[in-house]
Design a protein around this motif. Structure first.
Motif, PDB file in Angstrom:
ATOM      1  N   PHE A  46      -0.966   6.744  -3.023  1.00  0.00           N
ATOM      2  CA  PHE A  46      -1.435   6.101  -1.794  1.00  0.00           C
ATOM      3  C   PHE A  46      -2.299   4.923  -2.227  1.00  0.00           C
ATOM      4  O   PHE A  46      -3.273   5.099  -2.965  1.00  0.00           O
ATOM      5  CB  PHE A  46      -2.258   7.081  -0.954  1.00  0.00           C
ATOM      6  CG  PHE A  46      -2.654   6.565   0.414  1.00  0.00           C
ATOM      7  CD1 PHE A  46      -2.037   7.069   1.547  1.00  0.00           C
ATOM      8  CD2 PHE A  46      -3.623   5.586   0.565  1.00  0.00           C
ATOM      9  CE1 PHE A  46      -2.388   6.598   2.810  1.00  0.00           C
ATOM     10  CE2 PHE A  46      -3.980   5.106   1.814  1.00  0.00           C
ATOM     11  CZ  PHE A  46      -3.364   5.613   2.942  1.00  0.00           C
ATOM     12  N   ALA A  47      -1.961   3.717  -1.776  1.00  0.00           N
ATOM     13  CA  ALA A  47      -2.687   2.524  -2.202  1.00  0.00           C
ATOM     14  C   ALA A  47      -3.073   1.652  -1.014  1.00  0.00           C
ATOM     15  O   ALA A  47      -2.456   1.710   0.039  1.00  0.00           O
ATOM     16  CB  ALA A  47      -1.843   1.725  -3.189  1.00  0.00           C
ATOM     17  N   GLY A  48      -4.117   0.844  -1.221  1.00  0.00           N
ATOM     18  CA  GLY A  48      -4.580  -0.056  -0.165  1.00  0.00           C
ATOM     19  C   GLY A  48      -5.628   0.590   0.713  1.00  0.00           C
ATOM     20  O   GLY A  48      -6.211   1.617   0.375  1.00  0.00           O
ATOM     21  N   GLY A  49      -5.885  -0.015   1.867  1.00  0.00           N
ATOM     22  CA  GLY A  49      -6.913   0.487   2.767  1.00  0.00           C
ATOM     23  C   GLY A  49      -6.555   1.819   3.401  1.00  0.00           C
ATOM     24  O   GLY A  49      -5.383   2.133   3.585  1.00  0.00           O
ATOM     25  N   PRO A  50      -7.568   2.619   3.749  1.00  0.00           N
ATOM     26  CA  PRO A  50      -7.317   3.899   4.418  1.00  0.00           C
ATOM     27  C   PRO A  50      -6.699   3.706   5.798  1.00  0.00           C
ATOM     28  O   PRO A  50      -6.798   2.623   6.388  1.00  0.00           O
ATOM     29  CB  PRO A  50      -8.719   4.519   4.530  1.00  0.00           C
ATOM     30  CG  PRO A  50      -9.553   3.799   3.526  1.00  0.00           C
ATOM     31  CD  PRO A  50      -9.000   2.408   3.470  1.00  0.00           C
ATOM     32  N   ALA A  51      -6.096   4.770   6.309  1.00  0.00           N
ATOM     33  CA  ALA A  51      -5.545   4.753   7.665  1.00  0.00           C
ATOM     34  C   ALA A  51      -5.538   6.181   8.194  1.00  0.00           C
ATOM     35  O   ALA A  51      -5.178   7.112   7.459  1.00  0.00           O
ATOM     36  CB  ALA A  51      -4.125   4.183   7.692  1.00  0.00           C
ATOM     37  N   PRO A  52      -5.915   6.395   9.457  1.00  0.00           N
ATOM     38  CA  PRO A  52      -5.866   7.741  10.040  1.00  0.00           C
ATOM     39  C   PRO A  52      -4.444   8.300   9.989  1.00  0.00           C
ATOM     40  O   PRO A  52      -3.481   7.582  10.252  1.00  0.00           O
ATOM     41  CB  PRO A  52      -6.319   7.505  11.487  1.00  0.00           C
ATOM     42  CG  PRO A  52      -7.113   6.240  11.444  1.00  0.00           C
ATOM     43  CD  PRO A  52      -6.452   5.398  10.405  1.00  0.00           C
ATOM     44  N   GLY A  53      -4.323   9.557   9.643  1.00  0.00           N
ATOM     45  CA  GLY A  53      -3.009  10.180   9.527  1.00  0.00           C
ATOM     46  C   GLY A  53      -2.498  10.212   8.108  1.00  0.00           C
ATOM     47  O   GLY A  53      -1.408  10.742   7.847  1.00  0.00           O
TER      48      GLY A  53
END
Length: 473
Positions: A46-53
């Motif tokens: 998982f890369a980059g900015g966080p995201a809900p879900g």
């Protein structure tokens, strides 16, 4: 009794009658043939900015493979450790750089906040500018490190989760392997689209978008109540990178009085500015005429005051506008690992608030408090919305189906309609010459765009005036 037996015989289906699809006779165990025998160990990054879900995606993907007897490795911190891998000096350590998932690690996690694997913006393809660079050992060195790490760990397939930059990296790895010697092992790659910005080609809505809209819209409604109570305006710079999807969603659901994004810029709002690049060469770039945007905001303020008796309001601006600011505002702003200006360090709302206050006073002779702020970070790890949990779960399972059931490589998992799975080849999403991904902008004049324009003027009911009644603030 005899009559009951006779009736039962009449309604009973004859032996051998076909059953409805998916229904099996009692006592019969279904043993479907398991496909994808070439994939025994899968990696997830998982890369980059966080995201809900995010955890719904990771959980569903991992469980799909674990349930069929396969192993799943979760790489921690995006590509940070993978890109630095060395067979002798920088080997990856279990428990520190990666996790070998057990069912207990990923069950009951769909609705949790944060990211089970953590994340980073490490970019192993930072030096790749075109196809030729994939053949250059100096420029593809970090991609080679990632590949070597997966081979040494016995990974047969990689599930990439992230935004458009992470999709670009996934495609680099896919293309890099095409250049390997004949007979070299290939790691199959599928990508799952993630971003609260929703600016993705190949899918209608990305997981995390609706949670972010819902969370930030509630903030905007709180700000609107504050604005009304204190006779002021709030100008909120909303995340969303280059496109206006997030700012429009937040503005619509949060009942903002004005929404403005990159897609709303008209010709006379831009001008050519001569700038000096990092290589010392000068070039002309289109830049935003800030005064034009200030005029639009003040026009709104004056119109609301004169026509509706409203001395307050809220405005949502897309952060992508900051990238178009004149050089004096962005000259010393750092860039991230993917070459983007660190928009979070440009307080567009604050800059405009000061200018709007001054222009309002110049026009009217009165003062009006205008406050600028940034919104977005607080939504990236919010409790996921039910839709994002369902969407994320389907994408996670889609990774299993793409790799095992469809034997795909170099594809992005997508959904359409009622979460119906589909698979889009990287070649449909990436420019073949530049190897860059395309941003999906909000289409001016579309029904979604027109929805916002219609609702901006319907946020409050106009004040009913009478000769003996004063204006309510």
């Amino acid at each position: 009794m005899a009559e009951r037996k006779a009736a039962s015989k009449k309604t009973r289906k004859p032996a051998g009658a076909p059953l409805p699809p998916g229904v099996f006779p009692r006592g019969v165990r279904r043993n479907p043939k398991v496909k994808g025998g070439h994939i025994r160990r899968v990696g997830i990054v998982f890369a980059g900015g966080p995201a809900p879900g995010a955890n719904a995606v990771i959980s569903a993907a991992a469980i799909s493979f674990l349930d069929t007897g396969r192993e799943v490795i979760g790489f921690r911190d995006g590509y940070r450790h993978l890109e630095c891998y060395h067979t002798i000096t920088r080997r990856l350590q279990q428990g520190e750089h990666y996790t070998v998932f057990s069912p207990g690690d990923v069950t009951g996690k769909r609705n949790t906040q944060g990211i089970l694997l953590r994340t980073s913006r490490a970019n192993p393809g930072a030096l790749i500018r075109g196809s030729a660079d994939l053949d250059n050992p100096k420029r593809n060195a970090k991609l080679s490190n990632v590949y070597s790490a997966m081979i040494d760990l016995g990974v047969d397939a990689l599930i990439s989760i992230g935004g458009d930059d992470t999709l670009k990296t996934a495609n680099f790895l896919y293309e890099f392997q095409k250049r390997l010697p004949k007979g070299a092992k290939r790691v199959h790659i599928v990508h799952l689209p993630k971003t609260i910005d929703n600016d993705y080609e190949g899918i209608d809505f990305t997981f995390g978008y609706f949670t972010a809209v819902d969370f930030l819209a509630k903030e905007m409604k709180n700000l609107r109540a504050d604005a009304e109570a204190s006779n002021r305006y709030f100008i909120a710079q909303a995340m969303g990178r280059k496109a206006g999807w997030l700012s429009y969603g937040v503005g619509i659901a949060g009942e903002a009085n004005m929404i403005f994004s990159v897609e709303d810029i008209e010709g006379d709002m831009l001008f050519d500015e001569l700038v000096t690049g990092e290589n010392g060469k000068k070039r002309r770039e289109k830049r935003l005429r800030v005064e034009s945007l200030v005029d639009r905001i003040v026009d709104l303020m004056v119109a609301r005051e004169e026509q509706e008796g409203k001395t307050f309001g809220t405005i949502v601006l897309a952060e992508g506008l900051a990238e178009l600011l004149p050089e004096q505002y962005i000259r010393n702003i750092d860039k991230d690992e993917h070459g983007h200006i660190s928009i979070g360090k440009i307080d567009l709302g604050h800059i405009l608030a000061q200018m709007v206050e001054a222009e309002y006073t110049r026009r009217t002779g009165r003062k009006r408090k205008v406050t600028g702020l940034q919104i977005g970070y607080e939504a990236r790890c919010a409790q996921p919305h039910a839709f994002d949990v369902m969407l994320g779960s389907q994408l996670g399972i889609g990774a299993y189906r793409a790799l095992v059931e469809e034997n795909l490589d170099g594809h992005m998992v997508s959904v359409s309609g009622q979460l119906d799975l589909r698979y889009v080849a990287f070649s449909k999403l990436v420019n073949p010459k530049t190897l860059k991904t395309e941003v999906r902008y909000l289409q001016p004049g579309s029904d979604f765009h027109r929805l916002a324009r219609f609702l901006e003027s319907k946020t409050e009911v106009p004040v009913q005036m009478s000769p003996n009644r004063s204006v309510r603030p």
